[in-house]
Design a protein around this motif. Sequence first.
Motif: not given
Length: 414
Positions: A227, A229-230, A232-234, A236-237
């Motif tokens: 969760s 990681a998802v 943080v990825g969001a 970053v995007l």
Amino acid sequence: MKAFEWLRKLVPTRAAARAYSLPVRDFVRTGPSQPARLSGFDQGLLWVTVGLLALGLVMVYSATVALPDNPRFARYTPTYFLIRHLASLGIGFVAALLVVQVPIAQWEKWAPYLFIASLVGLVVVLIPHVGLSVNGARRWIPLGIMNFQPSEAAKVGIAMYAASYMVRKMDIKERFFKAVLPMAVALALIGVLLLAEPDMGAFIVIATVALGILFLGGVNGRMFFLSVAVLVGAFVLMIVFSEFRRQRIFAYLDPWDEKYAQGKAYQLTHSLIAIGRGEITGQGLGNSVEKLHYLPEAHTDFLLAVVGEELGFIGVAVVIFAFFWLARRIFHIGRQAIALDRVFAGLMTQGIGIWMGGQAFINMGVNLGLLPTKGLTLPLMSYGGSAILMNLVALAIVLRVDMENRQLMKGGRT
């Protein structure tokens, strides 16, 4: 007679019993014969809160007293912001006194409905001619006596809802689709509404509170890190696909570059100049130069920079220590509640601790140049009516949890 002597040896005298008894008492002796009962709430937490509020009031006045010299604020009096801040404190104290009367069991029942109400507020603020737009952001609902910011209410709402959610899902917290996915959907909905304002700073705080409560509630480690990681990825995007946010990151990495010093890094550079001018003991209360129209939002997002310039390293260190103590104390009260088998109260309290400590950390990091510039106020200190109101409401709930903990430890009922 010998039998009675043998029995007397087995049964200790009253003096011996006092000598060997456990050192447990429900009073503190303040004199030779006058015991004083322990207070029913955490006085340290209360006085640290009052101290931060008092310092914030003084610094808000110092940061705004010269604002009428700016044509933008020419119609305001030197005490305009001081009076409004005092009014916010008064409303907040009244609200806190009312909230502290409500049992935590009642808040647990209300948690889902309060969360829904906070979502409705986030929708209402986006409606044209209802939400107030300032500097391109639509985050406030004008209520006359103050401009209410629904994202502040959402922070309290998510702490209650996430704690209630974990209590209800305790038996299936190892299963992703039944335990984590519904909370992820709720966070995604909040994220969409907040980014539409836009208010990425509030979303970061709310997401951190929700994930922190999931972690403390015992969600499976792999699901938790997935969760995170998802999320943080969001983020970053969002930065990659937003020119505005990319420029802020570049400005943070090199604020003194000519390309950014007068643009995206303008606030950061002047915040650093203010803190640098303060040195160890500061320039003296009221003697800040950067607040004289050089440092934008000196009374809200960058109040700590004014503290640093006027009170120096010592003033900043006191503020940092006070927030560290406050967050630590809130967590201690939460752990105590969980130890008493009050899981909702404990997780909610720790969620409030994450909110207070996390937002203070982000604000301080921005002021000190350790984090990219973000629009987050310093809890309890910065100017802002709804922020002060919801901070005091949240801390009143924490005090109620502590009062009920003490009542249970004395053998009473909540």
